[in-house]
Design an enzyme around this catalytic site. Structure first.
Site, mmCIF file in Angstrom:
data_model
loop_
_atom_site.group_PDB
_atom_site.id
_atom_site.type_symbol
_atom_site.label_atom_id
_atom_site.label_comp_id
_atom_site.label_asym_id
_atom_site.label_seq_id
_atom_site.Cartn_x
_atom_site.Cartn_y
_atom_site.Cartn_z
ATOM 1 C CG ASP A 250 -2.224 -0.562 1.109
ATOM 2 O OD1 ASP A 250 -2.772 -0.761 -0.174
ATOM 3 O OD2 ASP A 250 -2.888 -1.000 1.891
ATOM 4 C CE LYS A 253 -4.671 2.114 1.652
ATOM 5 N NZ LYS A 253 -4.852 1.066 2.640
ATOM 6 C CG HIS A 278 -4.022 2.341 -2.799
ATOM 7 N ND1 HIS A 278 -5.183 2.333 -3.206
ATOM 8 C CD2 HIS A 278 -3.323 1.315 -2.369
ATOM 9 C CE1 HIS A 278 -5.599 0.910 -2.683
ATOM 10 N NE2 HIS A 278 -4.523 0.303 -2.558
ATOM 11 C CG HIS A 305 -6.817 -3.294 -4.172
ATOM 12 N ND1 HIS A 305 -7.511 -3.763 -3.077
ATOM 13 C CD2 HIS A 305 -5.663 -2.370 -3.519
ATOM 14 C CE1 HIS A 305 -7.316 -3.062 -1.883
ATOM 15 N NE2 HIS A 305 -6.143 -2.429 -2.335
ATOM 16 C CG ASP A 354 -4.668 -5.671 1.673
ATOM 17 O OD1 ASP A 354 -4.413 -5.100 2.978
ATOM 18 O OD2 ASP A 354 -5.323 -4.727 0.872
HETATM 19 P P1 C2E Z 1 -7.634 -1.576 3.374
HETATM 20 O O1 C2E Z 1 -8.278 -1.071 4.757
HETATM 21 O O2 C2E Z 1 -6.538 -2.117 3.641
HETATM 22 O O3 C2E Z 1 -8.755 -2.929 2.806
HETATM 23 C C1 C2E Z 1 -8.170 -3.628 2.054
HETATM 24 C C2 C2E Z 1 -9.352 -4.538 1.263
HETATM 25 O O4 C2E Z 1 -10.087 -5.295 2.210
HETATM 26 C C3 C2E Z 1 -10.381 -3.509 0.438
HETATM 27 O O5 C2E Z 1 -9.955 -3.233 -0.711
HETATM 28 C C4 C2E Z 1 -11.634 -4.691 0.430
HETATM 29 O O6 C2E Z 1 -11.481 -5.366 -0.682
HETATM 30 C C5 C2E Z 1 -11.408 -5.380 1.718
HETATM 31 N N1 C2E Z 1 -12.501 -4.930 2.815
HETATM 32 C C6 C2E Z 1 -12.188 -3.993 3.720
HETATM 33 N N2 C2E Z 1 -13.307 -3.771 4.417
HETATM 34 C C7 C2E Z 1 -14.297 -4.681 3.997
HETATM 35 C C8 C2E Z 1 -15.679 -4.817 4.095
HETATM 36 O O7 C2E Z 1 -16.175 -4.340 5.100
HETATM 37 N N3 C2E Z 1 -16.173 -5.708 3.396
HETATM 38 C C9 C2E Z 1 -15.645 -6.544 2.326
HETATM 39 N N4 C2E Z 1 -16.099 -7.565 1.760
HETATM 40 N N5 C2E Z 1 -14.389 -6.195 2.077
HETATM 41 C C10 C2E Z 1 -13.628 -5.309 2.791
HETATM 42 P P2 C2E Z 1 -10.742 -1.860 -1.478
HETATM 43 O O8 C2E Z 1 -12.364 -1.872 -1.213
HETATM 44 O O9 C2E Z 1 -10.428 -1.879 -2.818
HETATM 45 O O10 C2E Z 1 -10.209 -0.624 -0.508
HETATM 46 C C11 C2E Z 1 -9.034 -0.103 -0.585
HETATM 47 C C12 C2E Z 1 -8.415 0.727 0.363
HETATM 48 O O11 C2E Z 1 -9.524 1.845 0.488
HETATM 49 C C13 C2E Z 1 -8.916 0.139 1.929
HETATM 50 O O12 C2E Z 1 -7.767 -0.578 2.167
HETATM 51 C C14 C2E Z 1 -9.144 1.430 2.745
HETATM 52 O O13 C2E Z 1 -7.693 2.278 2.912
HETATM 53 C C15 C2E Z 1 -9.549 2.299 1.607
HETATM 54 N N6 C2E Z 1 -11.160 2.231 1.836
HETATM 55 C C16 C2E Z 1 -12.099 1.618 1.423
HETATM 56 N N7 C2E Z 1 -13.488 1.685 1.683
HETATM 57 C C17 C2E Z 1 -13.347 2.523 2.729
HETATM 58 C C18 C2E Z 1 -14.033 3.332 3.410
HETATM 59 O O14 C2E Z 1 -15.462 3.087 3.378
HETATM 60 N N8 C2E Z 1 -13.771 4.297 4.303
HETATM 61 C C19 C2E Z 1 -12.409 4.771 4.215
HETATM 62 N N9 C2E Z 1 -12.185 5.665 5.043
HETATM 63 N N10 C2E Z 1 -11.537 4.086 3.729
HETATM 64 C C20 C2E Z 1 -11.843 3.116 2.900
HETATM 65 FE FE FE Z 2 -4.321 -1.534 -1.251
HETATM 66 FE FE FE Z 3 -3.593 -3.302 2.630
#
Ligand code: C2E
Ligand code: FE
Ligand code: FE
Ligand code: SIN
Ligand code: SIN
Length: 421
Positions: A250, A253, A278, A305, A354
Site C-alpha cells: 500500500d 497510499k 493508490h 486489488h 490484505d
Molecule cells: P484496506 O483497509 O487495507 O482494505 C483492503 C481491502 O479489504 C479492501 O479493498 C476490500 O477489498 C477489503 N475490505 C475492507 N473492508 C471490507 C468490508 O467491510 N467488506 C468487504 N467485503 N471487504 C472489505 P478496497 O475496497 O479496494 O479498499 C482499498 C482501500 O481503500 C482500503 O484498504 C482502505 O484504505 C480504503 N477504503 C475502502 N473503503 C473505505 C471506506 O469506506 N472508508 C475509508 N475511510 N477508507 C476506505
Molecule cells: Fe491496497
Molecule cells: Fe492494505
C-alpha cells in the site's frame, strides 16, 4: 588438514555466502537456523535479537516438536523478551560476548555464574539438554543477537554434547550471520520508517498491519508452492522478495490525502475512485525497478486489488500514463480489469492476505469482524474475488496465520519490546 575438515570448511563457506544473498529479515533468520542446525546436526535452535536492554526471542525451529504437527506446517511460537542478565543462558552470553558450550543444562554445577531458564521447555513440553550458545557479533564487536543451538544428535539421534572442535567453524558462520542480520535489520528499519512516514503518516502506527500482511502472504505462498512441488530453493528465493514486496503493498497510499485515508466513515464514490489510484501510485513510485525486490514490490502494488473473476482494479493500465494498455480498452473506454492467471501470483496472494487483515482488524472506517464471519466471507469469495487455489492454501495455513496475527497485534517487537511472559 584431512579431507573431512576440508569438506566441512567448503560447506561452511558455501553456507555463509548463501546468507549474504537473503535480504529479508524473517527469511534470513529461517535460513540461518536451518543452515546452522544442519551443519552441527542438532534438534532445535532459536535466534534472539538484541533490542536495547532486552533480548527478543525472534525465531525458532524444533525438529521434535515439528514432528508432532504436519510436515509442511510451521511451528507455532510466541515472541517474548528476556532481560539481559545472568538468569538465562542467552542473557549471560550477551553480557560476556563469549560462546558457551553446555553439555547438559539439566545438571549444571552449583557454581556457574548463569542459570538455565526452564520456563520455555515447560511451555513447549520439550526437554533441553545440550546447548551451544553463540553471540552474533557485528563488525564493530557489539552483540546484535544470540544463536542458540539445542540438543546435538549423534547418528542414532541420541542427544549428545556439541563437539567442541566444531566451535571455531560455528563462530565463523555466526559472524557471517551477524553481518547479514545487521544488514537485514537496517533494511527492515528503513522500510518500516518509509511506510510509517508515507502510507500511514500516523506516529502511533506500529507497522503491524504490513507485517501481518507480509507474514500471511509468505505462509500462503509456501503452502501453495509445496503443493505444486516447487523446489525448496525457489521457494526461499520467492519468499525473500515476496515478504518485502507485501510489506510495501500500500505504499501508494502516500499520495492519498489524509482526509480520504483517515476518513472515519464510508468513502463517497469520487473519494473511492481517488483511493483506487493508490495501486498506480505505488507502481509509479517503484517504476524502473532495478532489483528483483523492486520488481516484486511493483507487481504487488499494482495487482493486489485485482479480483480473480475480473471485477477488481486497476486492470490493464500503464501506471505512468494512466492509459489502458494497447488492446485492453473496455467498452466504457476504461482499461479491462485483469482476471484469473492474468493477475500475477504475488498479486493474487497479497490480495487475500490484505482482505483477511482488513476484515479481522479494526480500521478507521470499520470495526473488526468476528473470525467466523471473516472466514465465511473469504470462502464465499473463493473463485470470485480470490483465486480458489490461494483460498485453499490460506485455509490449510490457518493455524499459523492466526499465530502470526497474534504475534503482530500489539507494539512493534523490534522497536519496542514488550514483556509477554
Ligand atoms: P484496506 O483497509 O487495507 O482494505 C483492503 C481491502 O479489504 C479492501 O479493498 C476490500 O477489498 C477489503 N475490505 C475492507 N473492508 C471490507 C468490508 O467491510 N467488506 C468487504 N467485503 N471487504 C472489505 P478496497 O475496497 O479496494 O479498499 C482499498 C482501500 O481503500 C482500503 O484498504 C482502505 O484504505 C480504503 N477504503 C475502502 N473503503 C473505505 C471506506 O469506506 N472508508 C475509508 N475511510 N477508507 C476506505
Ligand atoms: Fe491496497
Ligand atoms: Fe492494505
Ligand atoms: C536460556 O537461554 O536459558 C533459554 C534456553 C532455552 O530456551 O532452551
Ligand atoms: C493495525 O492494525 O496495525 C493498523 C491497521 C491499519 O491502519 O491499516
Amino acid at each position: 588438514m584431512d579431507f573431512d575438515a576440508k569438506q566441512q570448511l567448503k560447506d561452511l563457506i558455501f553456507l555463509s555466502c548463501e546468507l549474504a544473498e537473503v535480504k529479508d529479515l524473517d527469511v534470513l533468520m529461517e535460513k540461518i537456523l536451518q543452515s546452522a542446525r544442519e551443519y552441527v546436526h542438532c534438534d532445535a535452535g532459536s535466534i534472539y535479537i538484541k533490542k536495547e536492554s532486552q533480548l527478543v526471542f525472534s525465531y525458532t525451529q524444533n525438529n521434535t516438536l515439528q514432528k508432532l504437527i504436519k510436515p509442511d506446517d510451521k511451528l507455532i511460537y510466541n515472541t517474548f523478551t528476556v532481560p539481559i542478565n545472568n538468569n538465562s543462558i542467552a542473557g549471560y552470553v550477551t553480557i560476556t560476548g563469549e560462546t558457551l558450550n553446555i553439555p547438559d543444562v539439566q545438571t549444571l554445577p552449583e557454581n556457574v555464574p548463569f542459570s538455565f531458564d526452564p520456563s520455555y521447555d515447560e511451555k513447549s513440553c520439550y526437554i533441553t539438554k545440550s546447548v551451544l550458545t553463540v553471540p552474533l557479533k557485528s563488525r564493530s564487536g557489539d552483540v546484535v543477537g544470540i544463536l542458540q543451538l539445542i540438543n546435538a544428535l549423534n547418528d542414532e539421534n541420541i542427544i549428545i554434547p556439541f563437539d567442541s572442535e566444531a566451535l571455531p567453524y560455528v563462530e565463523y558462520f555466526a559472524n557471517c550471520a551477524a553481518n547479514a542480520l545487521e544488514r537485514a535489520m537496517l533494511t527492515r528499519t528503513i522500510l518500516l520508517r518509509l511506510i510509517r512516514m508515507t502510507e500511514l503518516r500516523d506516529p502511533t502506527e506500529t507497522g503491524n498491519h504490513v507485517r501481518r500482511v507480509a507474514g500471511f502472504s509468505l505462509e500462503i505462498y509456501e503452502k501453495w508452492a509445496k503443493k505444486k512441488g516447487i523446489s525448496q530453493n525457489e521457494i526461499l528465493r520467492t519468499s525473500d522478495v515476496l515478504h518485502m514486496a507485501a510489506m510495501l503493498h500500500d505504499v501508494g497510499k502516500a499520495a492519498i490525502s489524509d482526509f480520504i485515508l483517515k476518513k472515519p466513515g464510508k468513502l463517497t464514490k469520487e473519494e473511492y475512485e481517488t483511493m483506487k489510484k493508490h495501486t498506480l501510485y505505488g507502481a509509479q513510485l517503484l517504476s524502473d525497478p532495478t532489483t528483483d525486490y523492486e520488481k516484486a514490490a511493483q507487481i504487488v502494488a499494482m495487482n493486489h486489488h485485482e479480483h480473480y473473476d475480473g471485477k477488481g482494479y486497476p486492470g490493464h493500465i500503464d501506471p505512468v500514463t494512466f492509459e489502458p494498455l494497447e488492446g485492453f480498452t473496455g467498452k466504457n473506454g476504461l482499461p479491462r480489469p485483469k482476471r484469473g492467471e492474468e493477475i500475477p501470483l504475488m498479486g493474487r496472494i497479497v490480495a487475500l492476505a490484505d482482505v483477511y487483515d482488513a476484515l479481522s482488524f479494526k480500521r478507521v472506517y470499520k470495526e473488526a469482524w468476528e473470525q467466523e464471519r471473516v472466514l465465511a466471507e473469504i470462502w464465499e469469495e473463493r473463485g470470485k474475488q480470490f483465486d480458489p487455489e490461494i483460498v485453499d492454501a490460506f485455509f490449510d495455513s490457518l493455524i499459523v496465520i492466526r499465530n502470526i496475527a497474534d504475534r503482530y497485534s500489539e507494539e512493534d517487537m523490534y522497536q519496542m519490546p514488550r514483556q509477554k511472559n
